[in-house]
Each structure stands twice: as structure tokens, then as C-alpha cells.
Write a protein that holds these residues in place. Structure first.
Motif, short mmCIF file in Angstrom:
data_model
loop_
_atom_site.label_atom_id
_atom_site.label_comp_id
_atom_site.label_asym_id
_atom_site.label_seq_id
_atom_site.Cartn_x
_atom_site.Cartn_y
_atom_site.Cartn_z
N TRP A 106 34.28 53.73 51.02
CA TRP A 106 33.20 52.84 51.44
C TRP A 106 33.58 51.39 51.23
N GLN A 107 33.37 50.55 52.24
CA GLN A 107 33.66 49.11 52.14
C GLN A 107 35.06 48.85 51.57
N LEU A 108 36.04 49.51 52.15
CA LEU A 108 37.39 49.44 51.60
C LEU A 108 37.98 48.04 51.58
N THR A 109 37.67 47.24 52.58
CA THR A 109 38.21 45.88 52.58
C THR A 109 37.76 45.14 51.33
N TRP A 110 36.47 45.26 51.02
CA TRP A 110 35.92 44.54 49.88
C TRP A 110 36.26 45.20 48.55
N SER A 111 36.13 46.52 48.46
CA SER A 111 36.37 47.19 47.18
C SER A 111 37.85 47.12 46.80
N ALA A 112 38.73 47.43 47.74
CA ALA A 112 40.17 47.35 47.43
C ALA A 112 40.59 45.90 47.21
N GLY A 113 40.02 44.99 47.98
CA GLY A 113 40.34 43.57 47.80
C GLY A 113 39.92 43.05 46.44
N ALA A 114 38.72 43.42 46.01
CA ALA A 114 38.23 42.99 44.70
C ALA A 114 39.09 43.56 43.58
N LEU A 115 39.46 44.83 43.70
CA LEU A 115 40.31 45.44 42.67
C LEU A 115 41.71 44.83 42.68
N ALA A 116 42.20 44.45 43.85
CA ALA A 116 43.52 43.80 43.92
C ALA A 116 43.49 42.46 43.20
N LEU A 117 42.45 41.67 43.45
CA LEU A 117 42.31 40.38 42.75
C LEU A 117 42.18 40.59 41.24
N PHE A 118 41.44 41.61 40.86
CA PHE A 118 41.28 41.94 39.44
C PHE A 118 42.64 42.28 38.81
N CYS A 119 43.45 43.05 39.51
CA CYS A 119 44.78 43.41 38.98
C CYS A 119 45.68 42.19 38.83
N VAL A 120 45.65 41.30 39.81
CA VAL A 120 46.46 40.08 39.72
C VAL A 120 45.98 39.23 38.54
N ALA A 121 44.67 39.08 38.40
CA ALA A 121 44.12 38.31 37.28
C ALA A 121 44.50 38.95 35.95
N THR A 122 44.40 40.27 35.88
CA THR A 122 44.76 40.98 34.65
C THR A 122 46.22 40.75 34.30
N ALA A 123 47.09 40.81 35.28
CA ALA A 123 48.52 40.60 35.04
C ALA A 123 48.76 39.22 34.46
#
Length: 124
Positions: free
Chosen positions: A64-81
Motif C-alpha cells: 500500500w502506498q509504496l512510493t511513500w512508505s518505501a520512500g519514507a523508510l529509505a530516508l529513515f535508513c539514510v538518516a540512521t546511517a
């Protein structure tokens, strides 16, 4: 791009990473709060992290809402790194840094593919 078993399995494996992490933070938040404090991140952000990991993780799982959900998690991973794993002289931290970026890359591919599918559907 048709949905295939491989696509679903891949999304499920990525989603489980975030869902289980969110559940772990609910079950025992103190180690996460301590880790955040050690990096000068306010503990008040932990509930937001949990909501992101669980919400976007479940959205990724069900497609569901893959553009937004995957995008948000990608940004979260970059920030976490860049916030938690910048001690690149430490081999373990360097591995975690690269792992977070690799996961972000996979999530970006999912987000881009979903956006491309949506565009193809609306044009055709």
C-alpha cells in the motif's frame, strides 16, 4: 512490472526488518533510548520512529502506498546511517553504515518502481 512471488517475498523480507524493529522498541525501549541519548537524539522521537517503522513497514508488506512508505523508510535508513553509524574507523559501525545505505537503495528501487507503475497506469 507485474507483481511476482519474488517481488512479494522481497518486500516481505524488507518489511519484516522494520516491523520487528518497531515491535522490539515497544517491548523494551530503554536500550534504544540510551542509544539515542548517546547520539544526542531526543528520546521524545522514539514514538515517532516506532510509528514510522510499524506503519510504513506494514504498508510495505501489503503493498500500500509504496512510493511513500518505501520512500519514507529509505530516508529513515539514510538518516540512521549518518546519525548512528558514522564511526567508519570501527569495522562494525562501517558495516552497519553500508548496510543501512544498501537497504535504503533497495527501498528507493521499490518506491521508484511503484511511482513508474502508477504513471504507466494513469497514462495508458
Amino acid at each position: 512490472m507485474p507483481i511476482t512471488v519474488i517481488t512479494i517475498v522481497g518486500r516481505t523480507l524488507l518489511a519484516l526488518l522494520f516491523i520487528l524493529a518497531g515491535l522490539a522498541k515497544i517491548a523494551g525501549p530503554q536500550p534504544f533510548l540510551d542509544h539515542m541519548a548517546a547520539h544526542h537524539i531526543p528520546g521524545l522521537l522514539l514514538p515517532l520512529v516506532i510509528v514510522l517503522e510499524l506503519g510504513a513497514g506494514v504498508a510495505l508488506l501489503i503493498g500500500w502506498q509504496l512510493t511513500w512508505s518505501a520512500g519514507a523508510l529509505a530516508l529513515f535508513c539514510v538518516a540512521t546511517a549518518f546519525v548512528f553509524h558514522l564511526d567508519l574507523a570501527d569495522k562494525a559501525e562501517r558495516t552497519l553504515f553500508v548496510k543501512d545505505l544498501a537497504i535504503a537503495g533497495a527501498l528507493m528501487v521499490i518506491a521508484a518502481g511503484a511511482a513508474q507503475m502508477r504513471g504507466a497506469v494513469s497514462i495508458g
